[in-house]
Scaffold this active site. Structure first.
Site, PDB file in Angstrom:
ATOM      1  N   TYR A  75     -10.568   5.513 -11.032  1.00 22.59           N
ATOM      2  CA  TYR A  75     -10.287   6.188  -9.755  1.00 22.59           C
ATOM      3  C   TYR A  75     -10.115   7.696  -9.913  1.00 22.59           C
ATOM      4  O   TYR A  75      -9.770   8.370  -8.947  1.00 22.59           O
ATOM      5  CB  TYR A  75      -8.987   5.661  -9.133  1.00 22.59           C
ATOM      6  N   GLY A  94       0.768  -1.235   0.000  1.00 21.22           N
ATOM      7  CA  GLY A  94       0.000   0.000   0.000  1.00 21.22           C
ATOM      8  C   GLY A  94       0.802   1.289   0.000  1.00 21.22           C
ATOM      9  O   GLY A  94       0.228   2.370   0.051  1.00 21.22           O
ATOM     10  N   CYS A 113     -15.725   3.969 -26.860  1.00 20.65           N
ATOM     11  CA  CYS A 113     -17.035   4.633 -26.841  1.00 20.65           C
ATOM     12  C   CYS A 113     -17.578   4.733 -25.422  1.00 20.65           C
ATOM     13  O   CYS A 113     -18.549   4.060 -25.063  1.00 20.65           O
ATOM     14  CB  CYS A 113     -17.995   3.875 -27.739  1.00 20.65           C
ATOM     15  N   GLU A 114     -16.925   5.514 -24.602  1.00 20.59           N
ATOM     16  CA  GLU A 114     -17.336   5.763 -23.220  1.00 20.59           C
ATOM     17  C   GLU A 114     -16.886   7.175 -22.867  1.00 20.59           C
ATOM     18  O   GLU A 114     -15.750   7.555 -23.181  1.00 20.59           O
ATOM     19  CB  GLU A 114     -16.611   4.822 -22.236  1.00 20.59           C
ATOM     20  N   PRO A 149       4.653  -4.952  -1.043  1.00 25.24           N
ATOM     21  CA  PRO A 149       4.517  -3.790  -1.919  1.00 25.24           C
ATOM     22  C   PRO A 149       4.284  -4.211  -3.368  1.00 25.24           C
ATOM     23  O   PRO A 149       4.856  -5.191  -3.839  1.00 25.24           O
ATOM     24  CB  PRO A 149       5.883  -3.104  -1.802  1.00 25.24           C
ATOM     25  N   GLY A 150       3.409  -3.490  -4.045  1.00 30.80           N
ATOM     26  CA  GLY A 150       3.222  -3.705  -5.479  1.00 30.80           C
ATOM     27  C   GLY A 150       3.604  -2.434  -6.196  1.00 30.80           C
ATOM     28  O   GLY A 150       4.695  -2.283  -6.761  1.00 30.80           O
TER      29      GLY A 150
END
Ligand code: LLP
Length: 422
Positions: free
Chosen positions: A317, A240, A343-344, A275-276
């Protein structure tokens, strides 16, 4: 992190390789990673933790490319996984299963079996029912299962609500009050081996204090277990640690480590961290080409060939990634949105940004895209996923070929066999 992506005389480089040359060779969109950045960050964390008995278990979900996993394994990392797919990746690179922890609220019997057969260090168990299933599978396979309980410490950490995990309202972990009863139950089982306590309070957290509080809570619980004769070896603090996307103050590893050292000194516990993002996030960019510059009375849009299917974070996010022109051209700056072809309305990579002059055919780099970039990519709008390239000094090597439309079609249709409809 020292910047391994830099602008020199108006042109962006990854280490010593011009990003434009990578686009020429491999096309766009393409993820580009700096090997030195990944290794540098791993060593920085390792260095900060010196003197703490710690195992760094890289969180595979952040970026699961086999070449990157191999790089981190060679540097001495263990791994945090959440699926049989991630386990298969580790088996492919020959990672040591005794340095693997398995997290996640929805482990299936088949996934538990695969992890038992592999001989992983421990399951981070997230519910009473899961504990029961692990015990049953261990019995069936005649294997011992290493377990730790993931507790939900009810610690608040400032981050986006979709990536906060450590509050009582979240689906993750078990409340500390329930943990005691589960540990007693696990200790009575000849098939379960109590290894530790785990938590993970959220992602992209920039302050040290929430981690300090989570560790204190785990130590307190471990002390209570000890008083009952239940000994643990590992305290897994999760991952995190936040990184710098735009203006954030980067996470202070040294301050965290100082707290860990103080609190763990003289104790028997080995620390695990997962950790990532902190290892790979700043080490990657997404390279895209401008297709069109489009203006309407209200706005200016830079339409590029990468979209939310390639980098979902801005849409999901509202995350902020810097966008830079790979080669600066003369002309005025403009306020614009950088958008993809999907298409968004949410298909944007940046909104309302002051950007230097750009024209169709130009290249842009979307920065800080090494974590949860490719790993969150999809085939929405039947778009093949991008290529990935790893740079080491002057050399750029492909580490994943671009998907083709044929790859997408291969899993569908009348010719698949089995019970597929005719
Ligand atoms: N350990 C566990 C149990 C986790 O659930 C996670 C991330 C990590 C470790 C690694 O967290 P990190 O150090 O990377 O923050 N897709 C989101 C992030 C989701 C994180 C999910 N769990 C994003 O792009 O921001």
């Amino acid at each position: 992190m020292d910047s391994f992506f830099s602008e020199q005389a108006g042109e962006w480089f990854c280490e010593a390789v011009p990003l434009a040359s990578i686009a020429e060779r491999f096309g766009t969109p393409t993820y580009v990673y700096s090997q030195a950045a990944i290794l540098g960050q791993f060593r920085r964390l390792q260095g900060a933790l010196e003197g703490v008995a710690a195992l760094i278990c890289y969180s595979v979900k952040a970026n699961s490319n086999l070449r990157i996993l191999r790089l981190l394994r060679d540097a001495g990392a263990g791994f945090d996984i959440v699926s049989a797919g991630e386990l298969a990746r580790l088996e492919r690179i020959g990672a040591d299963p005794r340095q693997v922890v398995f997290s996640g609220v929805g482990k299936t019997a088949a996934e538990i079996d695969a992890a038992l057969a592999a001989g992983i260090l421990m399951f981070n168990v997230e519910s009473a029912e899961e504990l029961g299933l692990i015990e049953a599978r261990a019995c069936h396979l005649d294997r011992l299962a290493g377990i730790s309980l993931r507790i939900n410490p009810d610690v608040e950490a400032a981050t986006h609500p979709y990536i906060a995990t450590g509050r009582a309202i979240h689906k993750f972990g078990v409340p500390p009050e329930e943990a005691l009863a589960l540990y007693r139950r696990a200790a009575a089982s000849p098939l379960l081996r109590l290894r530790g306590l785990a938590c993970h309070i959220g992602s992209q957290i920039l302050q040290v204090d929430p981690f300090a509080r989570a560790l204190d809570e785990m130590l307190e619980l471990a002390g209570r277990l000890r008083a009952e004769g239940l000994e643990l070896d590992y305290l897994d603090l999760g991952g995190g640690y936040g990184i710098r996307y735009r203006r954030e103050e980067p996470f202070d590893f040294a301050r965290l480590a100082a707290h860990l050292r103080r609190r763990l000194e003289g104790s028997r516990y080995r620390l695990i961290v997962e950790p990532g993002r902190a290892l790979v996030g700043e080490a990657g960019v997404l390279l895209a080409r401008v297709l069109y510059v489009k203006r309407n009375p209200a706005k200016r849009f830079i339409v590029v060939d990468a979209g939310m299917s390639d980098l979902l974070r801005p849409a999901l996010y509202g995350s902020q990634h810097e966008v830079v022109p790979v080669r600066r051209r003369a002309g005025p700056a403009h306020r614009a949105d950088v958008v993809g072809p999907i298409c968004e309305t949410a298909d944007f990579l940046a909104q309302d940004r002051e950007l230097p002059e750009l024209a169709g055919g130009d290249l842009v780099a979307i920065l800080t895209a090494g974590a949860y970039g490719y790993s969150l990519a999809s085939n929405y709008n039947s778009r093949p996923r991008p290529a990935e390239v790893l740079v080491d000094g002057r050399t750029a090597r492909p580490i994943r070929r671009r998907e083709t439309v044929e790859d997408l079609l291969a899993t569908e249709g009348d010719q698949i066999g089995g019970d597929a409809p005719r």
